[in-house]
Design a protein around this motif. Structure first.
Motif, PDB file in Angstrom:
ATOM      1  N   ALA A  32       0.812  -1.216   0.000  1.00 33.77           N
ATOM      2  CA  ALA A  32       0.000   0.000   0.000  1.00 33.77           C
ATOM      3  C   ALA A  32       0.852   1.276   0.000  1.00 33.77           C
ATOM      4  O   ALA A  32       0.335   2.362  -0.252  1.00 33.77           O
ATOM      5  CB  ALA A  32      -0.933   0.015   1.214  1.00 33.77           C
ATOM      6  N   LEU A  33       2.136   1.147   0.270  1.00 29.60           N
ATOM      7  CA  LEU A  33       3.023   2.311   0.295  1.00 29.60           C
ATOM      8  C   LEU A  33       3.273   2.837  -1.109  1.00 29.60           C
ATOM      9  O   LEU A  33       3.238   2.076  -2.082  1.00 29.60           O
ATOM     10  CB  LEU A  33       4.373   1.936   0.923  1.00 29.60           C
ATOM     11  N   PRO A  34       3.573   4.124  -1.221  1.00 28.92           N
ATOM     12  CA  PRO A  34       3.984   4.662  -2.528  1.00 28.92           C
ATOM     13  C   PRO A  34       5.263   3.959  -3.014  1.00 28.92           C
ATOM     14  O   PRO A  34       6.061   3.463  -2.199  1.00 28.92           O
ATOM     15  CB  PRO A  34       4.265   6.139  -2.238  1.00 28.92           C
ATOM     16  N   VAL A  69      14.064   6.916   4.188  1.00 26.95           N
ATOM     17  CA  VAL A  69      13.843   5.781   5.098  1.00 26.95           C
ATOM     18  C   VAL A  69      12.959   6.219   6.263  1.00 26.95           C
ATOM     19  O   VAL A  69      12.013   5.525   6.633  1.00 26.95           O
ATOM     20  CB  VAL A  69      15.181   5.199   5.614  1.00 26.95           C
ATOM     21  N   TYR A  70      13.248   7.363   6.828  1.00 27.33           N
ATOM     22  CA  TYR A  70      12.461   7.890   7.941  1.00 27.33           C
ATOM     23  C   TYR A  70      10.989   8.003   7.551  1.00 27.33           C
ATOM     24  O   TYR A  70      10.106   7.517   8.260  1.00 27.33           O
ATOM     25  CB  TYR A  70      13.013   9.258   8.365  1.00 27.33           C
ATOM     26  N   HIS A  71      10.726   8.642   6.425  1.00 22.42           N
ATOM     27  CA  HIS A  71       9.341   8.844   5.994  1.00 22.42           C
ATOM     28  C   HIS A  71       8.670   7.532   5.599  1.00 22.42           C
ATOM     29  O   HIS A  71       7.477   7.334   5.862  1.00 22.42           O
ATOM     30  CB  HIS A  71       9.271   9.867   4.856  1.00 22.42           C
ATOM     31  N   LEU A  76       4.809   3.217   6.867  1.00 22.80           N
ATOM     32  CA  LEU A  76       4.548   1.801   7.098  1.00 22.80           C
ATOM     33  C   LEU A  76       3.917   1.591   8.471  1.00 22.80           C
ATOM     34  O   LEU A  76       2.978   0.806   8.624  1.00 22.80           O
ATOM     35  CB  LEU A  76       5.824   0.980   6.957  1.00 22.80           C
ATOM     36  N   ARG A  77       4.411   2.301   9.463  1.00 28.49           N
ATOM     37  CA  ARG A  77       3.817   2.198  10.801  1.00 28.49           C
ATOM     38  C   ARG A  77       2.347   2.615  10.785  1.00 28.49           C
ATOM     39  O   ARG A  77       1.502   1.976  11.388  1.00 28.49           O
ATOM     40  CB  ARG A  77       4.594   3.052  11.800  1.00 28.49           C
TER      41      ARG A  77
END
Length: 87
Positions: A32-34, A69-71, A76-77
């Motif tokens: 579901a992530l971009p 990575v942070y974003h 994801l969380r």
């Protein structure tokens, strides 16, 4: 399968500490992530490349890899903590 946020860190599991995350749930949230988030997590988490290695591989600066990575992990969380439709 739990997401490792670093090579020496504990797995991430949403919800109550100690709850397990089913692999199908993680896979669904990941899909579901971009695409940019999936790409950076694939390089750094699943392929276990360092930030420097991922930067070279993707043609990005180290700072840009760190920011992505942070974003991506935050997204994801959120995806893992959001209830599935129909539940």
């Amino acid at each position: 399968m739990a997401l490792r946020t670093g090579k020496n860190s504990e797995p991430y599991s949403p919800g109550v500490p100690g709850d397990a995350v089913r692999p199908v749930t993680v896979a669904r949230a990941f899909r579901a992530l971009p695409s940019a988030h999936r790409e950076i997590l694939t390089e750094t988490v699943f392929r276990e490349r360092s930030v420097n290695e991922a930067a070279v591989r993707l043609g990005l600066s180290v700072d840009e890899v760190k920011a992505r990575v942070y974003h991506a992990l935050r997204a994801l969380r959120v995806a893992l903590d959001t209830p599935e439709p129909g539940r």
